[in-house]
Design a protein around this motif. Structure first.
Motif, PDB file in Angstrom:
ATOM      1  N   UNK A   6       0.832  -1.205   0.000  1.00 56.62           N
ATOM      2  CA  UNK A   6       0.000   0.000   0.000  1.00 56.62           C
ATOM      3  C   UNK A   6       0.865   1.252   0.000  1.00 56.62           C
ATOM      4  N   UNK A   7       1.890   1.290   0.841  1.00 58.89           N
ATOM      5  CA  UNK A   7       2.780   2.451   0.891  1.00 58.89           C
ATOM      6  C   UNK A   7       3.497   2.664  -0.445  1.00 58.89           C
TER       7      UNK A   7
ATOM      8  N   UNK B 120       0.547 -11.433 -16.910  1.00 60.75           N
ATOM      9  CA  UNK B 120      -0.093 -12.190 -15.838  1.00 60.75           C
ATOM     10  C   UNK B 120      -1.501 -12.606 -16.237  1.00 60.75           C
ATOM     11  N   UNK B 121      -1.990 -13.653 -15.607  1.00 66.50           N
ATOM     12  CA  UNK B 121      -3.365 -14.090 -15.823  1.00 66.50           C
ATOM     13  C   UNK B 121      -4.341 -13.015 -15.360  1.00 66.50           C
ATOM     14  N   UNK B 122      -5.476 -12.935 -16.033  1.00 67.73           N
ATOM     15  CA  UNK B 122      -6.469 -11.905 -15.719  1.00 67.73           C
ATOM     16  C   UNK B 122      -6.971 -12.036 -14.282  1.00 67.73           C
ATOM     17  N   UNK B 123      -6.904 -13.247 -13.704  1.00 70.17           N
ATOM     18  CA  UNK B 123      -7.418 -13.459 -12.349  1.00 70.17           C
ATOM     19  C   UNK B 123      -6.694 -12.597 -11.317  1.00 70.17           C
ATOM     20  N   UNK B 124      -5.433 -12.236 -11.608  1.00 75.16           N
ATOM     21  CA  UNK B 124      -4.670 -11.436 -10.650  1.00 75.16           C
ATOM     22  C   UNK B 124      -5.322 -10.077 -10.425  1.00 75.16           C
ATOM     23  N   UNK B 125      -6.059  -9.586 -11.410  1.00 71.25           N
ATOM     24  CA  UNK B 125      -6.731  -8.294 -11.275  1.00 71.25           C
ATOM     25  C   UNK B 125      -7.648  -8.244 -10.067  1.00 71.25           C
ATOM     26  N   UNK B 126      -8.278  -9.362  -9.746  1.00 74.92           N
ATOM     27  CA  UNK B 126      -9.277  -9.392  -8.684  1.00 74.92           C
ATOM     28  C   UNK B 126      -8.679  -9.574  -7.292  1.00 74.92           C
ATOM     29  N   UNK B 127      -7.372  -9.782  -7.207  1.00 70.78           N
ATOM     30  CA  UNK B 127      -6.739  -9.937  -5.896  1.00 70.78           C
ATOM     31  C   UNK B 127      -6.799  -8.607  -5.143  1.00 70.78           C
ATOM     32  N   UNK B 128      -7.194  -8.641  -3.868  1.00 67.91           N
ATOM     33  CA  UNK B 128      -7.184  -7.391  -3.098  1.00 67.91           C
ATOM     34  C   UNK B 128      -5.759  -6.866  -2.930  1.00 67.91           C
TER      35      UNK B 128
ATOM     36  N   UNK C 169      -4.040 -25.124  -4.075  1.00 72.32           N
ATOM     37  CA  UNK C 169      -3.487 -24.412  -2.923  1.00 72.32           C
ATOM     38  C   UNK C 169      -4.136 -23.035  -2.794  1.00 72.32           C
ATOM     39  N   UNK C 170      -4.480 -22.674  -1.566  1.00 71.94           N
ATOM     40  CA  UNK C 170      -4.983 -21.327  -1.297  1.00 71.94           C
ATOM     41  C   UNK C 170      -3.830 -20.450  -0.833  1.00 71.94           C
ATOM     42  N   UNK C 171      -3.891 -19.186  -1.213  1.00 73.72           N
ATOM     43  CA  UNK C 171      -2.774 -18.287  -0.944  1.00 73.72           C
ATOM     44  C   UNK C 171      -2.461 -18.179   0.542  1.00 73.72           C
ATOM     45  N   UNK C 172      -3.457 -17.885   1.372  1.00 71.72           N
ATOM     46  CA  UNK C 172      -3.207 -17.594   2.786  1.00 71.72           C
ATOM     47  C   UNK C 172      -2.519 -18.743   3.519  1.00 71.72           C
TER      48      UNK C 172
END
Length: 255
Positions: free
Chosen positions: A18-19, A93-101, A190-193
């Motif tokens: 964020x910074x 990158x894959x389009x799915x990355x767009x939706x990552x918070x 696999x889930x990211x978290x």
């Protein structure tokens, strides 16, 4: 304690991202937008993450000059940070990355080209966007496997990007990335978290980034084969019996 340490690292990554986004917005407002500015800021962000997460990287070979098409095998979301910490570049990158918070927004601000691999039109538009970035002198990183794999080898490469490079005489630099801990691979369901929390329970995380010599071949299929062979050879060398462990210089290119 190990789990708490991992959670702390995750929150820290979000904070730094964020910074870094805010600093980029201010820099663009002050100096104007340019691909060099965005790529430089992205490299700084990756360098900070590499150091803060204690990712120790052993670099082999020469970092490519500007305007190169860098093709790499793909193990994990960490590949982006590891590679980006060493050179100013944009990514495909894959389009799915767009939706990552947070990270999706960072990718968009970071000059990333997104592609829907199921759409021929999207693939064509992505190749055009990559060609524009390369023409601006910005290196572009592509994972031609199209997805992550656990290794130790690599998957077959997609064709399109190599035919673009062959047609426009763009230098292709093959890069092999691997990790001492095989659990670093982020594959399947696999889930990211939980994956992030697991691999950062202990430190350091050791990686090897090997740059091969630039390839210039005017036949797309031959260029693809040469890049695949180069990366495969570098991965085999990294796993060769008797090779010293990944003792690293622990730098992320943030200077």
């Amino acid at each position: 304690m190990a789990s708490l340490k991992s959670f702390y690292k995750l929150f820290w990554v979000v904070e730094i991202t964020i910074l870094s986004l805010l600093r980029l917005v201010l820099a663009v407002a002050s100096s104007g937008w340019s691909p060099d500015l965005v790529a430089s800021r992205a490299r700084q962000w990756a360098g900070i993450l590499v150091k803060g997460l204690d990712i120790q990287i052993e670099q082999i070979g020469d970092i490519p000059e500007y305007g190169a098409l860098v093709v790499s095998n793909h193990r994990s979301y960490l590949d982006i940070v590891v590679i980006l910490s060493h050179l100013n570049a944009a990514f495909l990158a894959k389009k799915e990355l767009k939706s990552w918070p947070i990270f999706g927004l960072a990718a968009k601000r970071g000059n990333t080209v997104f592609v829907d691999r199921s759409s021929a039109e999207s693939r064509s538009m992505a190749r055009q966007a990559l060609a524009e970035r390369l023409a601006q002198g910005v290196s572009v990183v592509v994972f031609p496997e199209g997805t992550t794999s656990a290794g130790p080898g690599i998957l077959p490469f997609k064709n399109g990007i190599f035919h673009l490079a062959a047609t426009k005489d763009i230098p292709v630099v093959p890069v092999a990335v691997c990790y001492e801990n095989p659990k670093t691979a982020w594959i399947g369901n696999d889930f990211f978290l939980p994956h992030f929390l697991e691999i950062f329970k202990t430190s350091p995380l050791k990686a090897r980034l090997s740059f091969g010599p630039a390839l210039r071949i005017n036949d797309g299929d031959a260029l693809k084969t040469a890049a695949h062979t180069s990366i495969q050879r570098q991965l085999v060398q990294a796993l060769a019996p008797g090779r010293k462990s990944m003792v690293n210089r622990a730098h992320g290119g943030y200077k």
